[in-house]
Design a protein around this motif. Structure first.
Motif, mmCIF file in Angstrom:
data_model
loop_
_atom_site.group_PDB
_atom_site.id
_atom_site.type_symbol
_atom_site.label_atom_id
_atom_site.label_comp_id
_atom_site.label_asym_id
_atom_site.label_seq_id
_atom_site.Cartn_x
_atom_site.Cartn_y
_atom_site.Cartn_z
ATOM 1 N N LEU A 1 3.785 6.859 -14.722
ATOM 2 C CA LEU A 1 3.203 6.708 -13.387
ATOM 3 C C LEU A 1 1.813 6.075 -13.455
ATOM 4 O O LEU A 1 1.463 5.237 -12.624
ATOM 5 N N GLN A 2 1.019 6.476 -14.440
ATOM 6 C CA GLN A 2 -0.316 5.899 -14.578
ATOM 7 C C GLN A 2 -0.241 4.420 -14.953
ATOM 8 O O GLN A 2 -1.083 3.632 -14.519
ATOM 9 N N ALA A 3 0.762 4.040 -15.739
ATOM 10 C CA ALA A 3 0.940 2.625 -16.075
ATOM 11 C C ALA A 3 1.282 1.829 -14.816
ATOM 12 O O ALA A 3 0.764 0.720 -14.608
ATOM 13 N N LEU A 4 2.134 2.380 -13.961
ATOM 14 C CA LEU A 4 2.467 1.712 -12.702
ATOM 15 C C LEU A 4 1.244 1.592 -11.800
ATOM 16 O O LEU A 4 1.037 0.564 -11.149
ATOM 17 N N ASP B 1 0.519 7.928 -5.885
ATOM 18 C CA ASP B 1 -0.473 9.004 -5.801
ATOM 19 C C ASP B 1 0.204 10.340 -5.480
ATOM 20 O O ASP B 1 -0.143 11.378 -6.051
ATOM 21 N N LEU B 2 1.162 10.308 -4.574
ATOM 22 C CA LEU B 2 1.896 11.523 -4.211
ATOM 23 C C LEU B 2 2.706 12.042 -5.396
ATOM 24 O O LEU B 2 2.720 13.253 -5.664
ATOM 25 N N GLN B 3 3.348 11.134 -6.125
ATOM 26 C CA GLN B 3 4.128 11.556 -7.301
ATOM 27 C C GLN B 3 3.213 12.166 -8.362
ATOM 28 O O GLN B 3 3.584 13.148 -9.018
ATOM 29 N N LEU B 4 2.034 11.599 -8.545
ATOM 30 C CA LEU B 4 1.089 12.168 -9.513
ATOM 31 C C LEU B 4 0.619 13.559 -9.090
ATOM 32 O O LEU B 4 0.469 14.457 -9.923
ATOM 33 N N ALA B 5 0.404 13.747 -7.790
ATOM 34 C CA ALA B 5 0.007 15.068 -7.287
ATOM 35 C C ALA B 5 1.121 16.084 -7.508
ATOM 36 O O ALA B 5 0.866 17.232 -7.921
ATOM 37 N N LYS B 6 2.363 15.688 -7.243
ATOM 38 C CA LYS B 6 3.506 16.584 -7.467
ATOM 39 C C LYS B 6 3.661 16.903 -8.954
ATOM 40 O O LYS B 6 3.991 18.036 -9.316
ATOM 41 N N LEU B 7 3.425 15.913 -9.786
ATOM 42 C CA LEU B 7 3.514 16.112 -11.227
ATOM 43 C C LEU B 7 2.467 17.121 -11.694
ATOM 44 O O LEU B 7 2.761 18.000 -12.516
ATOM 45 N N LYS B 8 1.256 17.038 -11.156
ATOM 46 C CA LYS B 8 0.195 17.998 -11.482
ATOM 47 C C LYS B 8 0.609 19.406 -11.072
ATOM 48 O O LYS B 8 0.402 20.374 -11.814
ATOM 49 N N SER C 1 0.831 -1.205 0.000
ATOM 50 C CA SER C 1 0.000 0.000 0.000
ATOM 51 C C SER C 1 0.867 1.258 0.000
ATOM 52 O O SER C 1 0.476 2.291 -0.526
ATOM 53 N N ASP C 2 2.069 1.164 0.584
ATOM 54 C CA ASP C 2 2.977 2.317 0.570
ATOM 55 C C ASP C 2 3.344 2.683 -0.860
ATOM 56 O O ASP C 2 3.488 3.861 -1.193
ATOM 57 N N PHE C 3 3.504 1.679 -1.705
ATOM 58 C CA PHE C 3 3.848 1.902 -3.102
ATOM 59 C C PHE C 3 2.755 2.697 -3.803
ATOM 60 O O PHE C 3 3.029 3.638 -4.532
ATOM 61 N N ARG C 4 1.513 2.331 -3.557
ATOM 62 C CA ARG C 4 0.391 3.046 -4.176
ATOM 63 C C ARG C 4 0.318 4.486 -3.668
ATOM 64 O O ARG C 4 0.084 5.416 -4.431
ATOM 65 N N ASP C 5 0.506 4.672 -2.364
ATOM 66 C CA ASP C 5 0.495 6.018 -1.799
ATOM 67 C C ASP C 5 1.598 6.870 -2.416
ATOM 68 O O ASP C 5 1.397 8.051 -2.718
#
Length: 170
Positions: free
Chosen positions: A101-104, A60-67, A53-57
């Motif tokens: 990131l979305q593929a992961l 999500d954090l990386q996607l937020a930073k990317l945005k 679950s840490d990996f998914r979190d």
């Protein structure tokens, strides 16, 4: 169950007789309690090994930073701090990073689906006859396909050949 092949000697069988035959064939296939516990522990270990679950979190954090980076890049273009060519190059890099990131993240979702399927399979293996009895009509048909490698109707006689893994348990 009805055969639609021309010249087939089989006419049909009543659904209640079909279900009774399937349930009779499945009655001796329950798991012993020790086997259930062993299977459940092995399944949990497999699920935990594949899920983090840490990996998914983190994703999500990386996607937020990317945005956030995309927003700042757009602001830099609007404020004329960078030219359109530089903007497009940086934007392309960010888009490529987002796709990765979305593929992961999609792969992570597939792992969660696999875990759900594994849990469902474990329930099926524990007591197939109860699973069959509680299933709806479409599910019963699918379970019959999963549990029996060959289902043959000759006249009014039904012949069921259990799959190898089911035979081994019986």
């Amino acid at each position: 169950m009805r055969c639609h092949t021309h010249g087939c000697p089989t006419s049909s069988i009543r659904e209640d007789l079909l279900e009774a035959e399937i349930v009779d064939a499945l009655l001796g296939t329950n798991c012993a309690k020790a086997d259930k516990n062993c299977l459940q522990k092995a399944m949990q270990a497999w699920i935990q090994k594949r899920q983090h679950s840490d990996f998914r979190d983190a994703l999500d954090l990386q996607l937020a930073k990317l945005k956030d980076r995309e927003d700042r890049l757009t602001d830099a273009l609007i404020d004329r701090l960078i030219d359109k060519e530089t903007f497009q190059q940086r934007k392309d890099k960010l888009v490529a990073e987002r796709v990765e990131l979305q593929a992961l993240l999609a792969e992570k979702r597939n792992l969660e689906e696999d875990a759900a399927l594994a849990r469902n399979f474990l329930e099926l293996v524990k007591s197939p006859h109860l699973t069959y009895q509680m299933a709806g009509p479409h599910q019963k048909r699918r379970l019959a396909e999963i549990l029996f490698s060959n289902r043959t109707l000759r006249g009014k006689s039904l012949y069921l050949v259990p799959r190898k893994w089911l035979k081994d348990r019986a």
